[in-house]
Scaffold this active site. Sequence first.
Site: not given
Length: 249
Positions: A138-139, A152, A156
């Site tokens: 993920s982030s 984005y 995520k």
Amino acid sequence: MQLKLKGKGVIVTGGSRGIGLSIAEGFAAEGANVSICARDPIALEAARVQLSAHGSIVHAQSCDVSDANALEHYLSAACEALGTLNVLVNNPSGFGRGDDEEGWQKSIDIDLMASVRGSWHAAPQIEKAGGGAIIHISSISGLTHSQRTPPYGAIKAALNQYTKTQAIDLAPRGIRVNAIAPGSIYFEGGLWAQAERENRPLYDSILAGIPSGRFGTPQEVAELAVFLGSDAGRWITGQTIAVDGGQML
């Protein structure tokens, strides 16, 4: 610590460079058999050669993970090549930046649906092998606002939520599900190496916001992934773990 990964089967999608390659190498160094995919056949072959130096089975195949049929074909071939599947690492990202149709579609197709479809295919194989792990990359953008990259961050965040749901659903089948949320990771050919050359104000502002005073490395993400994929991480599931040197702080 004995991770007991020798002979285990591990698939890393998007494994030809950066975080994905480091994760694949981390597992291979522990004796696991590894399969990787990527779109670029030249980078993929170089990664295959690099991973083969560890002496375990290495399978590599070109694949666009946003294509459901191509992904299914790759995963079937990978499972056959490895003989058993214990760990799936869903790594690729479309890096959807713009708040437009293209940005959202890339993030949905690559960051989310490739992970969902990969899990659908892998879960029965991991269960058949006696259990194991699914790991989503993920982030930290999915843990807070993502002003520069709205799709984005939002996708995520969806992947982080799906991680919790999967963990509950798959626990009775002996499958742990976790997500790793890297902060800003630097490697040659990556986004921050590009920013260093082409957008120095952004590079400098991000670096100034990391309390540890530097960007992270792919290896620092890989070490957590290998731990979570091993028996040493057997009591960890449903978590999204930031690897960011305090950047979220």
